[in-house]
Design an enzyme around this catalytic site. Structure first.
Site: not given
Length: 391
Positions: A190, A214, A218, A270
């Site tokens: 991504d 993105d 992660d 986030r």
């Protein structure tokens, strides 16, 4: 008997850390001591930055990590290979000696990677990092940017320190050299700066991450025992995702420590967003947000401790919760000792108890009073290290 051996090994490893820190602190010159007195360092940085000869003792860094990653004792030892990147070029299937991919993906065993000089590395495809690898960018200016970026796939015992990762772009399915030098197919990627997939015992420290297609970091698909510390996250919509998706229940075992990081300017959401698992978020600096700072779904547990939240002009609420079913999730978001400026607010879970991190001896660290957060995060991101002085 085996249990006693493990306990003894842990004790002597811990004692070694104490002795090393005392030795290097004592041997700092009077000039350096005067510089140090004017600096406030967090517990990770205190472990190695006091040593003006850190270049000769790079492996000292492995004993400085805290939180769920524990100490990185498996990344050092007599069988360690020291590898220097001399060539910024990249070939995803047949990397040449001297390139970053050759060191990170092809060489087997424990490897400590450094860089000969400043360099900009444009990866042709995502770099899949093998287990027991340290990427150490201290002392030079290294950018991984403008195409594919970093992935830790089914690997363990990884340190990424002192790298700038930015302008990462999505990648179509391709063949690539995977961990341990094996050519493998890799699906759609991504465009994250650093992505963990089924990884464990990973330490991400003192990196500067920004402006990726993105997200910046992660932690997904069962990854756990991760510490994210001293990083500078900026100029990004989606910053940090902990947990793959709502249906991936194996992430219930995920444990992540987020400590001494600086978020901002221009971060939207986030910081982190968490699903299923547990995160201890402590002593971080939040310079605003747009949608929210901390959020999640699927009943995650999060302890926010002694963070400084400075609200933006519009949205003052720190937290966000996504309901995943008609009944509603069981939320465990707790704020302990946080500070809120410019009208910031945090919606706590009502009732119940704050879930403790339950760290082991080698994972444990003291969370300091929030009044020190500005100074303890002032050197977050890639450090400027002089040639003859402390960083």
């Amino acid at each position: 008997m085996a249990g006693h051996q493990v306990i003894n090994f842990s004790f002597w490893s811990f004692l070694l850390v104490v002795v090393m820190v005392m030795f290097f602190t004592i041997n700092v010159s009077s000039v350096e001591q005067s510089k140090i007195k004017g600096m406030e360092m967090n517990v990770i940085d205190q472990c190695w930055r006091f040593n003006p000869e850190w270049r000769k003792h790079r492996q000292q860094l492995a004993m400085c990590s805290v939180g769920y990653v524990g100490k990185m004792t498996n990344n050092i030892g007599k069988d360690l290979v020291n590898y220097k990147v001399t060539d910024p070029s990249d070939h995803p299937l047949n990397p040449q000696p001297g390139t970053l991919r050759y060191g990170a993906s092809k060489i087997q065993g424990k490897i400590w990677i450094t860089f000969q000089r400043d360099m900009n590395i444009r990866l042709e495809r995502p770099l899949l990092i093998s287990s027991f690898t340290t990427i150490d960018g201290r002392g030079v200016n290294v950018h991984i940017a403008n195409n594919a970026c970093l992935m830790i796939y089914k690997a363990t015992n990884i340190i990424i320190h002192g790298i700038r990762v930015h302008h990462c772009r999505p990648q179509a399915p391709e063949m690539v050299m995977g961990p341990n030098g094996k050519i493998m197919p890799l699906g759609q990627v991504d465009g994250d700066a650093i992505r963990l997939v089924s990884a464990s015992k990973v330490w991400i420290d003192h990196n500067t991450l920004y402006d990726c297609q993105d997200g910046l970091l992660d932690v997904t698909r069962g990854s756990t025992d991760v510490t994210i510390s001293n990083n500078w996250f900026r100029e990004q919509n989606k910053v940090m995702l902990l947990g793959h998706d709502d249906g991936f229940v194996r992430d219930k075992n995920m444990k992540v420590t987020v400590v001494y990081n600086y978020f901002g300017p221009n971060c939207n959401q986030r910081m982190p967003r968490i699903r299923h698992g547990y995160a201890h978020v402590a002593n971080n600096m939040y310079m605003g947000w747009v949608q929210y700072a901390i959020g999640g779904s699927m009943g995650p547990s999060l302890k926010s401790q002694s963070n400084l939240f400075i609200a933006p002009t519009e949205n003052k609420e720190v937290t966000w919760r996504k309901s995943s079913n008609a009944i509603g999730d069981t939320w465990k978001f707790y704020s302990i000792g946080d500070a809120f400026e410019n009208g910031a607010s945090f919606i706590d879970t009502k009732g119940g108890q704050v879930k403790k991190p339950n760290y082991s001896l080698e994972q444990n660290f003291e969370v300091v009073d929030v009044k020190f957060v500005r100074s303890l995060t002032s050197s977050s991101g890639v450090l400027k290290c002089g040639k003859t002085s402390i960083c």
